[in-house]
Design a protein around this motif. Structure first.
Motif: not given
Length: 347
Positions: A174-183, A185-187, A192-193
Protein backbone atom coordinates in the motif's frame (compact mmCIF):
# COMPACT_ATOMS: atom_id res chain seq x y z
CA UNK A 1 -22.22 13.74 -50.95
CA UNK A 2 -20.09 16.35 -52.78
CA UNK A 3 -21.18 19.77 -51.55
CA UNK A 4 -20.06 23.30 -52.34
CA UNK A 5 -18.26 24.78 -49.36
CA UNK A 6 -20.66 27.74 -49.29
CA UNK A 7 -23.50 25.29 -48.54
CA UNK A 8 -21.69 23.41 -45.78
CA UNK A 9 -23.06 23.98 -42.26
CA UNK A 10 -21.94 23.34 -38.71
CA UNK A 11 -22.39 19.69 -37.78
CA UNK A 12 -21.72 18.26 -41.26
CA UNK A 13 -19.17 15.43 -41.19
CA UNK A 14 -16.34 14.94 -43.67
CA UNK A 15 -16.77 11.71 -45.62
CA UNK A 16 -13.21 11.90 -47.03
CA UNK A 17 -9.87 13.48 -46.12
CA UNK A 18 -9.41 16.98 -47.55
CA UNK A 19 -6.24 17.76 -49.48
CA UNK A 20 -5.09 20.96 -51.17
CA UNK A 21 -3.44 21.12 -54.59
CA UNK A 22 -0.01 20.28 -53.23
CA UNK A 23 -1.49 16.98 -51.94
CA UNK A 24 -1.11 18.34 -48.43
CA UNK A 25 -3.65 16.75 -46.12
CA UNK A 26 -5.36 19.50 -44.10
CA UNK A 27 -8.37 17.77 -42.53
CA UNK A 28 -9.23 14.17 -41.72
CA UNK A 29 -12.22 12.06 -42.66
CA UNK A 30 -14.88 11.93 -39.90
CA UNK A 31 -14.08 15.47 -38.73
CA UNK A 32 -17.23 17.22 -37.50
CA UNK A 33 -17.22 20.62 -39.21
CA UNK A 34 -17.57 23.83 -37.23
CA UNK A 35 -17.49 27.47 -38.37
CA UNK A 36 -13.78 27.66 -37.54
CA UNK A 37 -13.02 24.55 -39.57
CA UNK A 38 -15.13 25.75 -42.51
CA UNK A 39 -13.27 29.10 -42.42
CA UNK A 40 -9.98 27.19 -42.46
CA UNK A 41 -11.09 25.28 -45.58
CA UNK A 42 -11.94 28.61 -47.23
CA UNK A 43 -8.50 29.94 -46.32
CA UNK A 44 -6.99 27.03 -48.27
CA UNK A 45 -9.30 27.84 -51.23
CA UNK A 46 -11.22 24.58 -50.94
CA UNK A 47 -14.33 24.88 -53.08
CA UNK A 48 -16.20 21.67 -52.27
CA UNK A 49 -16.02 18.74 -49.88
CA UNK A 50 -17.51 15.28 -49.55
CA UNK A 51 -19.74 15.36 -46.48
CA UNK A 52 -22.29 13.38 -44.53
CA UNK A 53 -25.29 15.45 -43.44
CA UNK A 54 -26.59 14.44 -39.99
CA UNK A 55 -30.20 13.28 -40.00
CA UNK A 56 -31.26 15.62 -37.19
CA UNK A 57 -31.00 19.40 -37.11
CA UNK A 58 -30.78 19.09 -33.33
CA UNK A 59 -27.32 17.57 -33.60
CA UNK A 60 -25.61 20.00 -31.21
CA UNK A 61 -28.02 19.38 -28.35
CA UNK A 62 -28.00 15.63 -28.98
CA UNK A 63 -24.21 15.55 -28.99
CA UNK A 64 -24.06 17.55 -25.76
CA UNK A 65 -26.52 15.19 -24.11
CA UNK A 66 -24.65 12.12 -25.37
CA UNK A 67 -21.34 13.48 -24.07
CA UNK A 68 -22.81 14.17 -20.63
CA UNK A 69 -24.29 10.66 -20.48
CA UNK A 70 -21.01 9.11 -21.61
CA UNK A 71 -18.96 10.93 -18.96
CA UNK A 72 -21.43 9.87 -16.27
CA UNK A 73 -21.17 6.28 -17.56
CA UNK A 74 -17.36 6.53 -17.55
CA UNK A 75 -17.19 7.84 -13.97
CA UNK A 76 -19.59 5.12 -12.82
CA UNK A 77 -17.37 2.52 -14.53
CA UNK A 78 -14.29 3.87 -12.74
CA UNK A 79 -16.09 3.56 -9.41
CA UNK A 80 -17.10 -0.04 -10.20
CA UNK A 81 -13.53 -0.91 -11.16
CA UNK A 82 -12.30 0.64 -7.90
CA UNK A 83 -14.54 -1.75 -5.94
CA UNK A 84 -13.03 -4.71 -7.80
CA UNK A 85 -9.46 -3.49 -7.27
CA UNK A 86 -10.01 -3.07 -3.53
CA UNK A 87 -11.38 -6.62 -3.43
CA UNK A 88 -8.25 -7.91 -5.19
CA UNK A 89 -6.09 -6.06 -2.68
CA UNK A 90 -7.93 -7.80 0.14
CA UNK A 91 -7.11 -11.18 -1.41
CA UNK A 92 -10.25 -12.03 -3.39
CA UNK A 93 -9.67 -13.77 -6.72
CA UNK A 94 -9.89 -11.93 -10.03
CA UNK A 95 -12.99 -12.53 -12.14
CA UNK A 96 -12.51 -11.39 -15.74
CA UNK A 97 -16.27 -11.45 -16.30
CA UNK A 98 -16.65 -8.67 -13.71
CA UNK A 99 -14.17 -6.51 -15.60
CA UNK A 100 -15.79 -7.37 -18.92
CA UNK A 101 -19.13 -6.16 -17.53
CA UNK A 102 -17.50 -2.78 -16.86
CA UNK A 103 -15.38 -2.12 -19.94
CA UNK A 104 -17.35 -3.70 -22.80
CA UNK A 105 -20.60 -1.67 -22.47
CA UNK A 106 -18.57 1.53 -22.05
CA UNK A 107 -16.46 0.75 -25.11
CA UNK A 108 -19.55 -0.07 -27.17
CA UNK A 109 -21.15 3.25 -26.25
CA UNK A 110 -17.96 5.13 -27.10
CA UNK A 111 -17.75 3.48 -30.52
CA UNK A 112 -21.48 3.74 -31.22
CA UNK A 113 -21.62 7.47 -30.52
CA UNK A 114 -18.11 8.21 -31.84
CA UNK A 115 -17.11 9.65 -28.48
CA UNK A 116 -13.79 11.49 -28.18
CA UNK A 117 -12.33 9.38 -25.39
CA UNK A 118 -8.76 10.64 -25.53
CA UNK A 119 -9.44 13.56 -23.19
CA UNK A 120 -10.62 11.41 -20.29
CA UNK A 121 -7.46 12.32 -18.37
CA UNK A 122 -9.18 15.62 -17.51
CA UNK A 123 -11.62 13.74 -15.27
CA UNK A 124 -8.94 11.86 -13.34
CA UNK A 125 -7.50 12.74 -9.94
CA UNK A 126 -4.21 11.74 -8.37
CA UNK A 127 -6.02 9.95 -5.52
CA UNK A 128 -7.99 7.70 -7.87
CA UNK A 129 -5.40 7.53 -10.64
CA UNK A 130 -5.12 3.72 -10.56
CA UNK A 131 -8.82 3.20 -11.29
CA UNK A 132 -9.13 5.90 -13.94
CA UNK A 133 -6.00 4.54 -15.57
CA UNK A 134 -7.38 1.00 -15.88
CA UNK A 135 -10.69 2.04 -17.44
CA UNK A 136 -9.11 4.65 -19.72
CA UNK A 137 -6.37 2.33 -20.98
CA UNK A 138 -9.03 -0.30 -21.73
CA UNK A 139 -11.04 2.25 -23.72
CA UNK A 140 -8.02 3.72 -25.49
CA UNK A 141 -6.76 0.26 -26.44
CA UNK A 142 -10.13 -0.77 -27.84
CA UNK A 143 -10.54 2.44 -29.85
CA UNK A 144 -7.02 2.15 -31.28
CA UNK A 145 -7.61 -1.51 -32.15
CA UNK A 146 -10.75 -0.55 -34.04
CA UNK A 147 -8.92 2.24 -35.88
CA UNK A 148 -6.26 -0.30 -36.90
CA UNK A 149 -8.93 -2.51 -38.48
CA UNK A 150 -8.94 -5.43 -36.07
CA UNK A 151 -11.98 -7.71 -35.81
CA UNK A 152 -14.62 -7.12 -33.12
CA UNK A 153 -13.55 -10.15 -31.07
CA UNK A 154 -9.95 -8.93 -31.03
CA UNK A 155 -11.02 -5.39 -30.14
CA UNK A 156 -12.89 -6.65 -27.08
CA UNK A 157 -9.97 -8.84 -25.97
CA UNK A 158 -7.53 -5.94 -26.33
CA UNK A 159 -9.86 -3.64 -24.37
CA UNK A 160 -10.11 -6.27 -21.62
CA UNK A 161 -6.35 -6.73 -21.53
CA UNK A 162 -5.86 -2.95 -21.42
CA UNK A 163 -8.23 -2.66 -18.47
CA UNK A 164 -6.47 -5.56 -16.71
CA UNK A 165 -2.87 -4.73 -17.60
CA UNK A 166 -2.17 -3.28 -14.13
CA UNK A 167 -4.15 -5.84 -12.15
CA UNK A 168 -0.83 -7.01 -10.64
CA UNK A 169 -0.57 -3.64 -8.88
CA UNK A 170 -3.14 -5.00 -6.41
CA UNK A 171 -0.29 -7.13 -5.02
CA UNK A 172 1.95 -4.11 -4.38
CA UNK A 173 2.48 -2.73 -0.87
CA UNK A 174 0.00 0.00 0.00
CA UNK A 175 2.88 2.35 0.73
CA UNK A 176 4.08 2.12 -2.86
CA UNK A 177 0.66 2.81 -4.36
CA UNK A 178 0.03 5.81 -2.10
CA UNK A 179 3.56 7.28 -2.12
CA UNK A 180 3.54 10.99 -2.99
CA UNK A 181 7.20 11.23 -3.96
CA UNK A 182 9.24 9.44 -6.58
CA UNK A 183 9.80 5.74 -5.98
CA UNK A 184 13.18 4.50 -4.77
CA UNK A 185 15.14 2.10 -6.96
CA UNK A 186 14.03 -0.80 -4.76
CA UNK A 187 10.37 0.25 -4.88
CA UNK A 188 10.51 0.70 -8.64
CA UNK A 189 12.01 -2.77 -8.91
CA UNK A 190 8.96 -4.12 -7.07
CA UNK A 191 6.59 -2.22 -9.36
CA UNK A 192 8.29 -3.70 -12.42
CA UNK A 193 7.06 -7.11 -11.26
CA UNK A 194 3.39 -6.18 -11.74
CA UNK A 195 3.07 -7.51 -15.34
CA UNK A 196 4.20 -10.97 -14.18
CA UNK A 197 1.99 -10.83 -11.08
CA UNK A 198 -0.98 -9.81 -13.22
CA UNK A 199 -0.30 -12.62 -15.68
CA UNK A 200 -0.21 -15.10 -12.80
CA UNK A 201 -3.46 -13.77 -11.33
CA UNK A 202 -5.25 -14.30 -14.66
CA UNK A 203 -4.06 -17.83 -15.43
CA UNK A 204 -6.88 -20.21 -16.24
CA UNK A 205 -9.41 -17.47 -17.02
CA UNK A 206 -11.30 -18.84 -20.02
CA UNK A 207 -12.84 -15.44 -20.90
CA UNK A 208 -9.39 -13.93 -21.46
CA UNK A 209 -7.63 -15.49 -24.44
CA UNK A 210 -3.94 -16.38 -24.44
CA UNK A 211 -3.06 -13.48 -26.77
CA UNK A 212 -4.60 -11.02 -24.30
CA UNK A 213 -2.75 -12.63 -21.39
CA UNK A 214 0.53 -12.30 -23.29
CA UNK A 215 -0.29 -8.62 -23.92
CA UNK A 216 -0.66 -8.07 -20.18
CA UNK A 217 2.78 -9.46 -19.38
CA UNK A 218 4.33 -7.53 -22.29
CA UNK A 219 2.61 -4.12 -22.09
CA UNK A 220 5.74 -2.47 -20.67
CA UNK A 221 8.08 -4.06 -23.21
CA UNK A 222 9.56 -1.73 -25.85
CA UNK A 223 10.59 -2.50 -29.42
CA UNK A 224 14.20 -1.47 -28.76
CA UNK A 225 14.50 -3.89 -25.83
CA UNK A 226 14.49 -1.18 -23.15
CA UNK A 227 11.25 -2.32 -21.49
CA UNK A 228 10.40 -4.84 -18.79
CA UNK A 229 9.95 -7.45 -17.36
CA UNK A 230 11.86 -9.52 -19.96
CA UNK A 231 13.47 -6.91 -22.21
CA UNK A 232 11.82 -8.41 -25.30
CA UNK A 233 12.38 -6.77 -28.69
CA UNK A 234 10.36 -6.11 -31.86
CA UNK A 235 9.10 -9.45 -33.26
CA UNK A 236 8.86 -11.02 -29.82
CA UNK A 237 6.31 -8.43 -28.67
CA UNK A 238 2.68 -9.27 -29.44
CA UNK A 239 0.73 -6.70 -31.47
CA UNK A 240 -1.91 -6.50 -28.73
CA UNK A 241 0.85 -5.49 -26.29
CA UNK A 242 2.09 -2.82 -28.72
CA UNK A 243 -1.38 -1.25 -28.78
CA UNK A 244 -1.73 -1.32 -24.99
CA UNK A 245 1.79 0.08 -24.54
CA UNK A 246 0.85 3.25 -26.43
CA UNK A 247 -2.52 3.58 -24.68
CA UNK A 248 -0.91 3.02 -21.27
CA UNK A 249 1.89 5.53 -21.86
CA UNK A 250 -0.42 8.20 -23.27
CA UNK A 251 -2.83 8.09 -20.33
CA UNK A 252 -0.07 7.86 -17.72
CA UNK A 253 1.70 10.94 -19.05
CA UNK A 254 -1.43 13.07 -19.54
CA UNK A 255 -2.79 12.38 -16.04
CA UNK A 256 -1.96 13.82 -12.62
CA UNK A 257 -0.28 11.38 -10.24
CA UNK A 258 0.89 11.79 -6.66
CA UNK A 259 4.50 12.22 -7.78
CA UNK A 260 4.11 13.75 -11.23
CA UNK A 261 1.98 16.48 -12.83
CA UNK A 262 0.21 15.74 -16.08
CA UNK A 263 1.49 16.93 -19.44
CA UNK A 264 -0.60 18.09 -22.39
CA UNK A 265 -1.67 15.54 -25.02
CA UNK A 266 0.37 17.35 -27.67
CA UNK A 267 3.56 17.31 -25.62
CA UNK A 268 3.02 13.61 -24.84
CA UNK A 269 2.50 12.85 -28.53
CA UNK A 270 5.74 14.70 -29.23
CA UNK A 271 7.55 12.53 -26.69
CA UNK A 272 6.05 9.24 -27.90
CA UNK A 273 6.58 9.95 -31.60
CA UNK A 274 9.95 11.68 -31.54
CA UNK A 275 11.78 11.62 -28.19
CA UNK A 276 11.01 7.90 -27.75
CA UNK A 277 11.15 6.98 -31.43
CA UNK A 278 11.91 3.29 -31.89
CA UNK A 279 10.25 2.21 -28.65
CA UNK A 280 6.64 2.09 -29.90
CA UNK A 281 4.96 0.58 -32.94
CA UNK A 282 4.70 3.25 -35.65
CA UNK A 283 1.28 2.09 -36.88
CA UNK A 284 -0.12 2.39 -33.36
CA UNK A 285 1.39 5.81 -32.70
CA UNK A 286 0.01 7.00 -36.04
CA UNK A 287 -3.42 5.71 -35.02
CA UNK A 288 -3.21 7.67 -31.77
CA UNK A 289 -2.07 10.74 -33.71
CA UNK A 290 -5.08 10.45 -36.00
CA UNK A 291 -7.50 10.21 -33.07
CA UNK A 292 -5.98 13.27 -31.39
CA UNK A 293 -5.92 15.17 -34.69
CA UNK A 294 -9.66 14.74 -35.14
CA UNK A 295 -10.32 16.76 -32.00
CA UNK A 296 -7.49 19.25 -32.38
CA UNK A 297 -8.60 21.98 -34.79
CA UNK A 298 -10.57 24.60 -32.92
CA UNK A 299 -9.15 23.53 -29.54
CA UNK A 300 -8.19 26.35 -27.18
CA UNK A 301 -4.62 26.06 -25.95
CA UNK A 302 -2.10 27.69 -23.64
CA UNK A 303 1.43 27.78 -25.03
CA UNK A 304 4.65 27.42 -23.07
CA UNK A 305 5.16 31.20 -23.39
CA UNK A 306 1.83 31.60 -21.52
CA UNK A 307 -0.02 33.03 -24.53
CA UNK A 308 -3.42 31.48 -25.27
CA UNK A 309 -5.00 30.86 -28.64
CA UNK A 310 -6.85 28.48 -30.91
CA UNK A 311 -5.53 25.74 -33.18
CA UNK A 312 -6.37 26.67 -36.78
CA UNK A 313 -4.28 24.18 -38.76
CA UNK A 314 -2.65 20.81 -38.13
CA UNK A 315 -0.08 19.23 -40.42
CA UNK A 316 -0.59 15.42 -40.20
CA UNK A 317 3.17 14.93 -40.52
CA UNK A 318 3.83 17.13 -37.46
CA UNK A 319 0.58 16.88 -35.55
CA UNK A 320 2.04 18.08 -32.25
CA UNK A 321 3.21 21.26 -33.94
CA UNK A 322 0.06 22.99 -35.26
CA UNK A 323 -0.53 26.61 -36.25
CA UNK A 324 -2.06 28.56 -33.38
CA UNK A 325 -3.91 31.86 -33.66
CA UNK A 326 -3.18 34.02 -30.59
CA UNK A 327 -6.35 35.50 -29.08
CA UNK A 328 -4.83 38.79 -27.90
CA UNK A 329 -3.02 39.77 -31.09
CA UNK A 330 -4.43 37.57 -33.87
CA UNK A 331 -0.86 36.49 -34.64
CA UNK A 332 -0.40 33.04 -36.22
CA UNK A 333 2.40 30.99 -34.67
CA UNK A 334 3.59 27.94 -36.59
CA UNK A 335 4.96 25.69 -33.85
CA UNK A 336 6.74 23.56 -36.45
CA UNK A 337 8.91 26.58 -37.25
CA UNK A 338 9.15 28.00 -33.74
CA UNK A 339 10.53 24.94 -31.97
CA UNK A 340 11.18 26.73 -28.68
CA UNK A 341 7.42 27.02 -28.05
CA UNK A 342 5.09 24.09 -27.47
CA UNK A 343 1.51 23.51 -26.32
CA UNK A 344 1.39 23.46 -22.53
CA UNK A 345 -2.32 22.97 -21.92
CA UNK A 346 -5.44 22.13 -23.90
CA UNK A 347 -8.64 23.45 -22.35
Amino acid sequence: MITSLRDVKDGYILAKDVEVKSSRLIMFKDTVLTKAKIDLLRAFLVESVDVIIPASNQMDSINASNKKNFIEFYLHSVNEYKKLFLNWQSGLSTNVSDVRAIIVPLLEQAMKNNEDVFNLHTYSSSDDYMYHHAVSVGLYSGILAKHLGLAKGEILQIALAGCLCDVGMAKMAEGILQKESKLSAEEYGDVKKHPILGYQMLQGMMTLKKDAQVAIIQHHERLDGSGYPLGDKTNHIHFYARIIAVADTYHAMTTDKNYQARQSPFKVLDIIKYDQFGKFDLNVTNALTSKIANIGIGSKVILSNLLSGEIVFMNPQFITRPIVKIFETGELIDLDRVRSIYIEEVY
